[in-house]
Design an enzyme around this catalytic site. Structure first.
Site, PDB file in Angstrom:
ATOM      1  N   SER A 149       0.775  -1.357  -0.083  1.00 38.90           N
ATOM      2  CA  SER A 149      -0.055  -0.054  -0.201  1.00 38.90           C
ATOM      3  C   SER A 149       0.946   1.260   0.047  1.00 38.90           C
ATOM      4  O   SER A 149       2.006   1.289   0.702  1.00 38.90           O
ATOM      5  CB  SER A 149      -0.975   0.078   1.234  1.00 38.90           C
ATOM      6  OG  SER A 149      -1.455   1.237   1.395  1.00 38.90           O
ATOM      7  N   TYR A 164      -1.764  -0.329  10.287  1.00 38.39           N
ATOM      8  CA  TYR A 164      -1.775  -0.802   9.207  1.00 38.39           C
ATOM      9  C   TYR A 164      -0.819  -0.415   8.305  1.00 38.39           C
ATOM     10  O   TYR A 164      -0.199  -1.285   7.302  1.00 38.39           O
ATOM     11  CB  TYR A 164      -3.329  -0.109   8.509  1.00 38.39           C
ATOM     12  CG  TYR A 164      -3.309  -0.563   7.000  1.00 38.39           C
ATOM     13  CD1 TYR A 164      -3.799  -1.755   6.554  1.00 38.39           C
ATOM     14  CD2 TYR A 164      -3.171   0.504   6.322  1.00 38.39           C
ATOM     15  CE1 TYR A 164      -3.878  -1.979   5.221  1.00 38.39           C
ATOM     16  CE2 TYR A 164      -3.267   0.317   4.913  1.00 38.39           C
ATOM     17  CZ  TYR A 164      -3.686  -0.853   4.274  1.00 38.39           C
ATOM     18  OH  TYR A 164      -3.875  -1.046   3.031  1.00 38.39           O
TER      19      TYR A 164
END
Length: 252
Positions: A149, A164
């Site tokens: 990501s 995350y």
């Protein structure tokens, strides 16, 4: 779509019942691979993806497995070999955001589960993929693509996702290290770092769409754009590419 007789081998796509994973599964089926659509809970979504692939002449099965559970992962790879054939590629897409909260509001058990899904899961799957594809184990080589990501770079604009972001940074590091380890055994390993993509996950993330508007391209990405990047990475066109992180983020 390529006919089953022309199939290039099996590809496992984890977390493929919706969103980016579903788009990757369908694209790779179009490319001629037999696709294993993995899911953890959304059986209806996974079966819908399988039906869409089969309706266009492709091969696909849905297999439930929690990527953080060793026995589930072993069964996932066993079923792939038995029902689809020799493994050609693994796409580690399954993941979770862990919810939005500051680090001083996080719970240890919650953090452990997030690490199990986003970091331990890809490692477990990669373990079995290497055992199946490495020339040192009698395999024919192959490719692993890990979905990371843009969050790994901790861009400003979306707060409350530090754990995350840390897991996705680990995915990028893991991909680089593993690429060095297995390159002599015929396996290429790369990662893809999406920006904000038009998925249910992004829609449920406060501030995500606003952040994407600040990118040079000024828009949200499409799942198909991530799928195209993955398709290229596992294709012969990328035969000299390993240890790379491909950012698909509109310029963020």
């Amino acid at each position: 779509m390529t006919t089953p007789e022309q199939s290039k081998g099996a590809v496992i796509v984890t977390g493929a019942s919706r969103g980016i994973g579903a788009a990757i599964a369908q694209k790779l089926a179009e490319d001629g691979y037999g696709v294993v659509v993995n899911y953890a809970a959304d059986a209806d979504g996974a079966n819908s993806v399988v039906s869409a692939i089969r309706s266009h002449g492709g091969r696909a099965i849905a297999v439930r497995a929690d990527v953080a559970a060793p026995d589930d992962v072993a069964d996932l790879f066993d079923r792939t070999k038995q029902e689809i054939g020799p493994l050609a590629a693994l796409v580690n897409n399954a993941g979770a955001t862990g919810g939005q909260a500051r680090i001083d509001e996080q719970d240890a058990d919650h953090l452990t589960r997030l690490m199990q899904i986003n970091v331990v899961g890809p490692m477990l799957c990669a373990k079995h993929a290497v055992q199946a594809m490495s020339t040192a184990h009698g395999g024919a080589g192959g490719s692993i693509v890990n979905i990371a990501s843009i969050g790994a770079q901790a861009p400003p604009g979306i707060s409350g996702f530090v754990p995350y972001e840390a897991t996705k940074g680990a995915v990028v590091s893991f991909s680089r290290g593993l690429s060095n380890e297995v390159a002599p055994e015929g396996i290429r390993v790369n990662s893809v770092s999406p920006g904000v993509i038009d998925t249910e996950m992004a829609a449920a993330t406060p501030g995500a769409r606003e952040a994407s508007a600040t990118s040079p391209l000024g828009r949200v990405g499409r799942p198909s754009e991530i799928a195209d990047a993955v398709s290229w990475l596992i294709s012969p066109a990328a035969s000299y590419v390993t240890g790379s992180d491909i950012t698909v983020s509109g310029g963020l």
